[in-house]
Design an enzyme around this catalytic site. Structure first.
Site, PDB file in Angstrom:
ATOM      1  N   SER A  13       0.843  -1.204   0.000  1.00 22.12           N
ATOM      2  CA  SER A  13       0.000   0.000   0.000  1.00 22.12           C
ATOM      3  C   SER A  13       0.872   1.245   0.000  1.00 22.12           C
ATOM      4  CB  SER A  13      -0.908   0.005   1.233  1.00 22.12           C
ATOM      5  OG  SER A  13      -0.125   0.188   2.403  1.00 22.12           O
ATOM      6  N   LYS A  14       0.234   2.415  -0.079  1.00 23.13           N
ATOM      7  CA  LYS A  14       0.975   3.680  -0.110  1.00 23.13           C
ATOM      8  C   LYS A  14       1.849   3.856   1.127  1.00 23.13           C
ATOM      9  CE  LYS A  14      -2.109   6.234  -3.094  1.00 23.13           C
ATOM     10  NZ  LYS A  14      -3.038   7.347  -3.221  1.00 23.13           N
ATOM     11  N   ARG A  15       1.414   3.358   2.259  1.00 26.28           N
ATOM     12  CA  ARG A  15       2.233   3.538   3.461  1.00 26.28           C
ATOM     13  C   ARG A  15       3.537   2.752   3.386  1.00 26.28           C
ATOM     14  NH1 ARG A  15       1.300  -0.810   7.214  1.00 26.28           N
ATOM     15  NH2 ARG A  15      -0.520  -1.966   6.530  1.00 26.28           N
ATOM     16  N   HIS A  16       3.612   1.808   2.455  1.00 21.40           N
ATOM     17  CA  HIS A  16       4.852   1.070   2.223  1.00 21.40           C
ATOM     18  C   HIS A  16       5.684   1.723   1.128  1.00 21.40           C
ATOM     19  CE1 HIS A  16       2.291  -2.208   3.931  1.00 21.40           C
ATOM     20  NE2 HIS A  16       3.383  -2.318   4.661  1.00 21.40           N
ATOM     21  N   GLY A  17       5.209   2.858   0.612  1.00 16.35           N
ATOM     22  CA  GLY A  17       5.932   3.542  -0.446  1.00 16.35           C
ATOM     23  C   GLY A  17       5.492   3.132  -1.833  1.00 16.35           C
TER      24      GLY A  17
END
Length: 142
Positions: A13-17
């Site tokens: 996801s976005k929180r993982h870049g």
């Protein structure tokens, strides 16, 4: 096709870049490096080869070699694969791509010329993504 997971084995996801393909291109990843890396997430041709041209991938790829196990997206490995593709650029393509980066950051006035040619050939050997060329040249000049 296997699911692609983040390094912590959760959904990417976005929180993982995780970013779009366009964002990776803006970050200086080459299409050939991206395809090479993504093709190997969950696939192997049975050899130890890790760097493939598009033609080599097309020849080697077989669906029956796809793994059913989830693959882990590793940004460091992605950069490593991309770095090999940067080093495989011919001189003219390196001048065009690296020169464009240098011009966009006002380090040179033109995307051509003797300085850009020599800098591009030198930088090509030192960077993993095109965007790294700017800082690498600045570091070399100081």
């Amino acid at each position: 096709m296997p699911l692609i997971l983040a390094p912590d084995r959760t959904k990417l996801s976005k929180r993982h870049g995780a970013v779009s393909v366009g964002e990776y291109q803006r970050r200086g990843f080459l299409p050939s490096g991206m395809v090479n890396y993504l093709a190997q997430l969950g696939w192997n041709d049975g050899t130890k080869q890790e760097i493939y041209s598009m033609d080599e991938l097309l020849q080697a790829f077989k669906m029956e070699r796809m793994s059913k196990v989830a693959a882990i997206f590793d940004t460091d490995k992605f950069k490593w694969v991309n770095g090999h593709h940067v080093r495989l650029l011919d001189d003219d393509k390196a001048v065009d791509l690296v020169g464009t980066q240098l011009k966009e950051h006002d380090l040179v006035k033109e995307v051509s010329g003797e300085f850009v040619r020599k800098a591009s050939v030198l930088l090509r050997e030192r960077i993993s993504t095109l965007s790294e060329a700017v800082q690498e040249l600045k570091d070399m000049m100081h």
